[in-house]
Write a protein that holds these residues in place. Structure first.
Motif, PDB file in Angstrom:
ATOM      1  N   PHE A 167      -2.091  -3.679   0.495  1.00  0.00           N
ATOM      2  CA  PHE A 167      -2.786  -4.929   0.765  1.00  0.00           C
ATOM      3  C   PHE A 167      -4.243  -4.774   0.351  1.00  0.00           C
ATOM      4  CE2 PHE A 167       0.883  -5.247   3.502  1.00  0.00           C
ATOM      5  CZ  PHE A 167       1.230  -6.584   3.433  1.00  0.00           C
ATOM      6  N   THR A 168      -4.773  -5.772  -0.327  1.00  0.00           N
ATOM      7  CA  THR A 168      -6.153  -5.745  -0.795  1.00  0.00           C
ATOM      8  C   THR A 168      -7.085  -6.287   0.276  1.00  0.00           C
ATOM      9  OG1 THR A 168      -6.013  -7.945  -1.776  1.00  0.00           O
ATOM     10  CG2 THR A 168      -5.333  -6.065  -3.152  1.00  0.00           C
ATOM     11  N   ARG A 169      -8.396  -6.232  -0.009  1.00  0.00           N
ATOM     12  CA  ARG A 169      -9.385  -6.672   0.985  1.00  0.00           C
ATOM     13  C   ARG A 169      -9.321  -8.179   1.230  1.00  0.00           C
ATOM     14  NH1 ARG A 169     -13.750  -4.480   0.674  1.00  0.00           N
ATOM     15  NH2 ARG A 169     -13.402  -2.935  -0.963  1.00  0.00           N
ATOM     16  N   ASP A 170      -8.686  -8.932   0.347  1.00  0.00           N
ATOM     17  CA  ASP A 170      -8.530 -10.373   0.589  1.00  0.00           C
ATOM     18  C   ASP A 170      -7.140 -10.706   1.128  1.00  0.00           C
ATOM     19  OD1 ASP A 170      -7.016  -9.929  -1.642  1.00  0.00           O
ATOM     20  OD2 ASP A 170      -8.127 -11.279  -2.964  1.00  0.00           O
ATOM     21  N   GLY A 171      -6.384  -9.655   1.540  1.00  0.00           N
ATOM     22  CA  GLY A 171      -5.091  -9.866   2.180  1.00  0.00           C
ATOM     23  C   GLY A 171      -3.937 -10.043   1.233  1.00  0.00           C
ATOM     24  N   LYS A 172      -4.201  -9.960  -0.045  1.00  0.00           N
ATOM     25  CA  LYS A 172      -3.114 -10.131  -1.001  1.00  0.00           C
ATOM     26  C   LYS A 172      -2.289  -8.855  -1.091  1.00  0.00           C
ATOM     27  CE  LYS A 172      -5.440 -13.582  -3.872  1.00  0.00           C
ATOM     28  NZ  LYS A 172      -5.951 -13.922  -5.225  1.00  0.00           N
ATOM     29  N   ASN A 173      -1.014  -9.080  -1.392  1.00  0.00           N
ATOM     30  CA  ASN A 173      -0.071  -7.968  -1.480  1.00  0.00           C
ATOM     31  C   ASN A 173       0.131  -7.607  -2.935  1.00  0.00           C
ATOM     32  OD1 ASN A 173       2.757  -6.887  -1.845  1.00  0.00           O
ATOM     33  ND2 ASN A 173       2.601  -6.820   0.368  1.00  0.00           N
ATOM     34  N   LEU A 174      -0.129  -6.313  -3.270  1.00  0.00           N
ATOM     35  CA  LEU A 174       0.188  -5.864  -4.620  1.00  0.00           C
ATOM     36  C   LEU A 174       1.707  -5.806  -4.768  1.00  0.00           C
ATOM     37  CD1 LEU A 174      -2.461  -3.024  -5.132  1.00  0.00           C
ATOM     38  CD2 LEU A 174      -2.644  -5.476  -5.623  1.00  0.00           C
ATOM     39  N   SER A 175       2.167  -5.846  -5.987  1.00  0.00           N
ATOM     40  CA  SER A 175       3.602  -6.037  -6.222  1.00  0.00           C
ATOM     41  C   SER A 175       4.445  -4.805  -5.914  1.00  0.00           C
ATOM     42  CB  SER A 175       3.834  -6.436  -7.686  1.00  0.00           C
ATOM     43  OG  SER A 175       3.322  -5.429  -8.554  1.00  0.00           O
ATOM     44  N   TRP A 176       3.832  -3.630  -5.764  1.00  0.00           N
ATOM     45  CA  TRP A 176       4.606  -2.400  -5.624  1.00  0.00           C
ATOM     46  C   TRP A 176       5.090  -2.200  -4.199  1.00  0.00           C
ATOM     47  CZ3 TRP A 176       5.607  -0.939 -10.315  1.00  0.00           C
ATOM     48  CH2 TRP A 176       4.686  -1.219 -11.322  1.00  0.00           C
ATOM     49  N   LYS A 177       6.353  -1.800  -4.051  1.00  0.00           N
ATOM     50  CA  LYS A 177       6.939  -1.521  -2.745  1.00  0.00           C
ATOM     51  C   LYS A 177       7.852  -0.309  -2.865  1.00  0.00           C
ATOM     52  CE  LYS A 177       6.882  -6.318  -1.128  1.00  0.00           C
ATOM     53  NZ  LYS A 177       7.682  -7.440  -0.558  1.00  0.00           N
ATOM     54  N   LEU A 190       5.093   5.476  -2.764  1.00  0.00           N
ATOM     55  CA  LEU A 190       3.720   5.069  -3.049  1.00  0.00           C
ATOM     56  C   LEU A 190       2.771   6.071  -2.408  1.00  0.00           C
ATOM     57  CD1 LEU A 190       3.935   1.247  -2.189  1.00  0.00           C
ATOM     58  CD2 LEU A 190       4.354   2.332  -4.411  1.00  0.00           C
ATOM     59  N   SER A 191       1.676   6.362  -3.081  1.00  0.00           N
ATOM     60  CA  SER A 191       0.645   7.233  -2.504  1.00  0.00           C
ATOM     61  C   SER A 191      -0.526   6.381  -2.037  1.00  0.00           C
ATOM     62  CB  SER A 191       0.162   8.260  -3.538  1.00  0.00           C
ATOM     63  OG  SER A 191      -0.833   7.706  -4.377  1.00  0.00           O
ATOM     64  N   ARG A 192      -1.415   6.985  -1.301  1.00  0.00           N
ATOM     65  CA  ARG A 192      -2.672   6.339  -0.936  1.00  0.00           C
ATOM     66  C   ARG A 192      -3.545   6.205  -2.190  1.00  0.00           C
ATOM     67  NH1 ARG A 192      -6.931  10.365  -0.064  1.00  0.00           N
ATOM     68  NH2 ARG A 192      -6.107  12.410  -0.624  1.00  0.00           N
ATOM     69  N   PHE A 193      -4.544   5.346  -2.119  1.00  0.00           N
ATOM     70  CA  PHE A 193      -5.507   5.235  -3.206  1.00  0.00           C
ATOM     71  C   PHE A 193      -6.571   6.320  -3.058  1.00  0.00           C
ATOM     72  CE2 PHE A 193      -3.697   1.185  -4.213  1.00  0.00           C
ATOM     73  CZ  PHE A 193      -4.033   0.975  -5.542  1.00  0.00           C
ATOM     74  N   VAL A 194      -6.936   6.929  -4.162  1.00  0.00           N
ATOM     75  CA  VAL A 194      -8.016   7.913  -4.207  1.00  0.00           C
ATOM     76  C   VAL A 194      -8.998   7.461  -5.279  1.00  0.00           C
ATOM     77  CG1 VAL A 194      -8.640  10.319  -4.643  1.00  0.00           C
ATOM     78  CG2 VAL A 194      -6.498   9.780  -3.478  1.00  0.00           C
ATOM     79  N   ASN A 195     -10.174   7.074  -4.846  1.00  0.00           N
ATOM     80  CA  ASN A 195     -11.236   6.641  -5.770  1.00  0.00           C
ATOM     81  C   ASN A 195     -10.728   5.661  -6.827  1.00  0.00           C
ATOM     82  OD1 ASN A 195     -13.141   8.091  -4.414  1.00  0.00           O
ATOM     83  ND2 ASN A 195     -13.336   9.716  -5.917  1.00  0.00           N
ATOM     84  N   GLY A 196      -9.957   4.697  -6.335  1.00  0.00           N
ATOM     85  CA  GLY A 196      -9.570   3.593  -7.211  1.00  0.00           C
ATOM     86  C   GLY A 196      -8.212   3.696  -7.856  1.00  0.00           C
ATOM     87  N   TYR A 197      -7.455   4.791  -7.581  1.00  0.00           N
ATOM     88  CA  TYR A 197      -6.154   4.956  -8.225  1.00  0.00           C
ATOM     89  C   TYR A 197      -5.124   5.449  -7.220  1.00  0.00           C
ATOM     90  CZ  TYR A 197      -8.989   4.423 -12.357  1.00  0.00           C
ATOM     91  OH  TYR A 197      -9.867   3.927 -13.277  1.00  0.00           O
ATOM     92  N   ALA A 198      -3.884   5.023  -7.404  1.00  0.00           N
ATOM     93  CA  ALA A 198      -2.776   5.462  -6.562  1.00  0.00           C
ATOM     94  C   ALA A 198      -1.586   5.773  -7.453  1.00  0.00           C
ATOM     95  CB  ALA A 198      -2.410   4.393  -5.537  1.00  0.00           C
ATOM     96  N   ARG A 199      -0.745   6.682  -6.952  1.00  0.00           N
ATOM     97  CA  ARG A 199       0.452   7.054  -7.721  1.00  0.00           C
ATOM     98  C   ARG A 199       1.648   6.266  -7.214  1.00  0.00           C
ATOM     99  NH1 ARG A 199       4.465  11.362  -8.167  1.00  0.00           N
ATOM    100  NH2 ARG A 199       3.845  12.208  -6.137  1.00  0.00           N
ATOM    101  N   VAL A 200       2.420   5.774  -8.149  1.00  0.00           N
ATOM    102  CA  VAL A 200       3.639   5.014  -7.853  1.00  0.00           C
ATOM    103  C   VAL A 200       4.805   5.752  -8.484  1.00  0.00           C
ATOM    104  CG1 VAL A 200       4.881   2.844  -8.227  1.00  0.00           C
ATOM    105  CG2 VAL A 200       2.413   2.823  -7.748  1.00  0.00           C
ATOM    106  N   LYS A 201       5.901   5.828  -7.735  1.00  0.00           N
ATOM    107  CA  LYS A 201       7.103   6.424  -8.290  1.00  0.00           C
ATOM    108  C   LYS A 201       8.249   5.435  -8.125  1.00  0.00           C
ATOM    109  CE  LYS A 201       9.515  10.845  -8.532  1.00  0.00           C
ATOM    110  NZ  LYS A 201       9.664  12.199  -7.932  1.00  0.00           N
ATOM    111  N   GLN A 202       8.840   5.051  -9.236  1.00  0.00           N
ATOM    112  CA  GLN A 202       9.927   4.076  -9.255  1.00  0.00           C
ATOM    113  C   GLN A 202      11.104   4.661 -10.023  1.00  0.00           C
ATOM    114  OE1 GLN A 202       9.581   0.417  -8.067  1.00  0.00           O
ATOM    115  NE2 GLN A 202       8.201   1.697  -6.855  1.00  0.00           N
TER     116      GLN A 202
END
Length: 918
Positions: free
Chosen positions: A898-908, A43-55
């Motif tokens: 983790f989002t600003r409301d503490g929720k976990n996005l599904s990607w790991k 997983l990459s960091r978010f940059v201006n609203g987008y992040a790269r995922v590699k699965q």
């Protein structure tokens, strides 16, 4: 390469619990190394609203909700950078109707759609377009060159062919069954059948051709994209001198080079392409010129014919340089002779020719007529720039190493008599924002003068240099003569200020000029208007322009054999507002000033020109314009109400103002005012107790505290009790002068602290453990630090936060609290402290864990994370972190968002990857 930061377990030290309030020990950060071969899952960091995922080796991008966004971003390394965002803002602001260049194409393989992102993450075109849609392709993204791989939507269409390569992005060379043809991907159709042994194409040409070089039966010809034979198959060919226009220069026939004109397939031998539809031909050792149809333009009677652009040519009309018997002439491209070959040199400057005959240069017009007969050693153009951005072409004339100039527009000639002639401009190569003068600068023996285009001297040759004074005064120049500065007016052709000053400084808002007789220090200063009228005489050691429109002056004078400095005030009209005889002239506010003269003090009201004496030998400013500290003996003083002109009865020690301490009769010590309050250390028995008073001397915070901040900060005051004893220094004591309080030095002593607001209301109870190194660093604009000693864990100091209304937003249970740069949250840290009160503990160290809270202290993620990733490098002196939501965190061995409301996005994933893929 984008930079990914992650925290290591040695990142923070004990004292960093004071977060952005105190920096006492370096933080250490680790940069994740760039991997030669990227991991299959990351997983990459978010940059201006987008992040790269590699699965499992597949790479794609998600948005901040965790949903799939697109598969690929082109040129992504610049996405989100400050530089790219600034370029995009400039492009859209300066050319709102044009297509911005700093944008990023993205591809969604899920539905074979394309879109355009701005560098700040906003959509220019949402990914709803086909690669072939005009709305998308007008952005020119992604750019494909000769060697580029096709975009994904193109690849799927080309996969059925044996081989292919890009022609112009729309057309592809296709190989099938060993033969080549042309495929139009926009209509998914072969437009030239696969019937050729080999193709060639000028992929590097800026203008793409609508034809290909093709080989059939061992010979080369030209085939159009309409499947028309443009040039028959009878040539040999090598990939050199390739073009994409109407000419072929790479063919040979019978081992001899040929030039082919494609529209007519006409072949030329012994010819050299010249451009503009002309060819140079050779016949019996002589050179001529024919057009594309073979018609004679110039007969073959010349030794050579060249294009003057190889030498020097300006102007819209191109010419041909004729060489014959060692001399040069000139013809136009229609074959008309302008100058017969009788000149040793010819240069073309727009509508004029500079020609050399018998060793001397002259100037001719386009009809070949003499404008200046040959008589100069050389002639070169000089372009004079005007304020309306227009340009006048002059010619510099050289004769016997001297220069003059000629204006062909009006026929004015200034004879060569100077060492230089150039456009009048200042700055480094004229690269300034100053308005062009439209004048000619001439120079001789280190001096310069200015002439107008009519040959009139505007500024005499008396100066070593000149510069623009100010763009609001385009006719005013700063001039230098014998190292001294002055001002010169081009309109009146005279000096405004004589060139006798060391420096000249403009005052933009006041339209005044400050001058000094010396360049660096010393000298006398004064003030003039831009028109040259004296405002302040040139007799002062210092002249200072004040924000209220007054001018403060200072000079040394003799007083009974002693040299003293005195000051006074002038207005911008040059009227004396305050006589220059006061040793102190200091504004309390814009309406009242404090003056001192011969050990006496005064209040001065400049609007009324009123001076009010103060009957006190010692007077100090307090930090509040409403009150002064006044004293008869310099040891004890009273607050003096400036508006009401009265002194309050309460007396205070002046130590913090005078550095004098009365040990025979110790009294309360007053500090400077801040936020309308002043701290007072009041004598209570043999000890000091601290409180705060207002400008009327009224007690706002009672004198019951042993510890306090020295000033009010952001409307808040730190107060404490306990700790070391604050003894009053008595007579004959040898201790150093007191500081009002003696702060706690023991980590385990009983000093506690809390906070009050500027009304005296206790907002945070005194129940937190005080450390002497903190002081005002406890308080910032939004929060106050709360410290507690964890006596269950080797005395570790833990931190929390309270808001200014006293609400505890983070309990003091964290070893470190660091705010986000964007003020959206806090990074929390627990455990891992090895240094406690400068003592190293190597065992029984609790594990490091991280958590995240929002700006109001709400826990978003409890302190149970093993690591977190920053957006950028954290330096050792940083007191905040570059983090934003969704945050990339390590938990239970897996990186996740983790989002600003503490929720976990599904990607790991088990690893961090870069935002830009390999």
């Amino acid at each position: 390469m984008s930079v990914m930061m992650k925290i290591t377990k040695s990142t923070f030290s004990l004292i960093s619990v004071l977060l952005f309030f105190v920096v006492t020990r370096a933080q250490i950060v680790e940069v994740s190394p760039e991997q030669a071969e990227e991991t299959e899952n990351g997983l990459s960091r978010f940059v201006n609203g987008y992040a790269r995922v590699k699965q499992e080796g597949r790479s794609f991008y998600i948005d901040t909700t965790g949903r799939y966004a697109f598969d690929k971003m082109y040129n992504a390394k610049d996405f989100g950078t400050i530089h790219a965002e600034e370029l995009y803002r400039d492009e859209t602001k300066n050319a709102p109707g044009e297509i911005p260049e700093t944008v990023f194409a993205v591809y969604r393989g899920k539905d074979d759609k394309w879109g355009i992102l701005a560098p700040d993450g906003t959509w220019v075109l949402k990914p709803e377009y086909s690669y072939f849609d005009a709305a998308f392709r007008k952005y020119g993204k992604p750019v494909q060159d000769w060697n580029s791989a096709p975009v994904p939507s193109v690849s799927s269409r080309l996969a059925r062919f044996e081989d292919y390569y890009v022609l112009d992005g729309k057309h592809y060379g296709i190989k099938q069954d060993g033969k080549w043809g042309v495929y139009d991907i926009t209509v998914d159709k072969m437009i030239v059948p696969t019937a050729y042994d080999e193709f060639d194409y000028c992929g590097g040409c800026g203008l793409k051709s609508d034809y290909v070089y093709a080989r059939r039966d061992g010979k080369w010809g030209i085939i159009s994209f309409k499947n028309e034979v443009l040039v028959p198959f009878r040539y040999d060919h090598m990939h050199w001198n390739m073009r994409s226009d109407d000419w072929v220069l790479s063919f040979t026939r019978n081992s001899k080079p040929v030039v082919v004109y494609i529209p007519t397939a006409k072949e030329f031998t012994d010819a050299e392409w010249m451009g503009g539809g002309l060819l140079k031909i050779k016949k019996e050792g002589k050179t001529g010129v024919v057009d594309r149809n073979g018609n004679t333009i110039l007969p073959p009677v010349y030794d050579d014919i060249r294009e003057p652009s190889f030498y020097f040519e300006e102007g819209p009309e191109l010419h041909l340089l004729l060489l014959k018997d060692g001399l040069k002439g000139l013809a136009n491209r229609k074959g008309n002779i302008i100058l017969e070959p009788q000149y040793e040199d010819i240069r073309i400057y727009g509508n004029f020719f500079v020609a050399k005959m018998d060793g001397l240069y002259g100037l001719l017009n386009t009809r070949g007529e003499d404008v200046l007969p040959p008589g100069y050693d050389d002639i070169y153009p000089v372009d004079v720039k005007h304020s309306d951005d227009s340009v006048t072409r002059l010619f510099r004339l050289e004769e016997m190493e001297s220069y003059g100039f000629f204006n062909p527009g009006n026929g004015v000639l200034v004879a060569p008599a100077f060492r230089k002639v150039q456009n009048a401009e200042s700055g480094f190569y004229g690269d300034t924002d100053d308005v062009p003068l439209g004048l000619v600068e001439v120079g001789y023996d280190g001096m310069v003068a200015l002439y107008d285009l009519n040959g009139n001297e505007i500024m005499p040759m008396q100066y070593e240099e000149w510069d623009h004074y100010d763009k609001n005064y385009p006719s005013v120049l700063e001039v230098t003569r014998k190292g001294k500065k002055g001002l010169f007016d081009l309109n009146t052709k005279r000096e405004i200020l004589p060139s006798v000053y060391g420096w000249i400084k403009k005052q933009d808002s006041l339209k005044l000029v400050a001058i000094s007789t010396e360049s660096y220090g010393g000298g006398k200063q004064g003030v003039f208007t831009v028109e040259g009228k004296q405002v302040v005489p040139v007799e002062y050691d210092e002249v200072r322009f004040l924000e209220n429109g007054l001018i403060l002056v200072r000079k040394e004078t003799n007083n009974n054999g002693m040299s003293i400095e005195v000051s006074g005030l002038f207005d911008t009209k040059g009227r004396e507002v305050l006589p220059v005889k006061y040793e102190t002239v200091s504004p309390l506010d814009e309406n009242v000033w404090l003056l001192r003269k011969e050990q006496r003090h005064y209040l001065f009201r400049p609007q009324k020109r009123k001076i009010i004496p103060l009957d006190y030998p010692a007077v100090w400013e307090t930090g509040s314009p409403e009150v002064l500290l006044v004293s008869k003996d310099s040891l004890s003083g009273q607050l003096y109400n400036v508006p009401e002109r009265k002194a309050y009865s309460e007396k205070y020690g002046t130590y913090y103002y005078s550095d004098l301490e009365d040990r025979t009769n110790p009294i309360s010590l007053i500090h400077r005012f801040s936020g309308g309050l002043a701290r007072v250390d009041k004598v209570t028995g043999d000890r000091y107790k601290t409180g705060f008073i207002d400008t009327e001397g009224k007690t706002i915070i009672p004198f019951v505290y042993d510890i306090a901040s020295d000033a009010v900060k952001h409307g808040m005051i730190m107060l404490g009790k306990g700790g070391s004893v604050n003894r009053v220094h008595g007579k004959n004591k040898k201790e150093a002068p007191g500081t009002g309080i003696m702060e706690k030095t023991e980590a385990y002593s009983d000093a506690v602290y809390g906070y009050a607001d500027s009304t005296g209301q206790i907002v945070v109870p005194l129940q937190y453990d005080y450390y002497k190194s903190i002081n005002l660093s406890y308080i910032n604009k939004d929060h106050m630090v709360l410290l507690k000693t964890d006596r269950k864990s080797m005395g570790e100091t833990l931190a929390g936060l309270a808001s200014h209304n006293g609400k505890v937003i983070l309990s003091p249970v964290y070893s470190t609290i660091l705010p986000f740069n964007n003020r959206r949250g806090f990074l929390l840290r627990t455990g891992g402290t090895r240094y406690i009160n400068d003592v190293f503990y190597g065992r029984d160290v609790p594990p490091v864990k991280f958590g995240i809270a929002d700006w109001k202290g709400k826990i978003i993620i409890p302190a149970e994370l093993d690591d977190v990733a920053f957006n950028s490098v954290m330096n050792h002196f940083d007191t905040s972190v570059d983090m934003s939501f969704p945050v990339l965190c390590l938990k239970y061995g897996q990186w996740q968002y983790f989002t600003r409301d503490g929720k976990n996005l599904s990607w790991k994933a088990g690893d961090i990857i870069e935002f830009v893929g390999n």
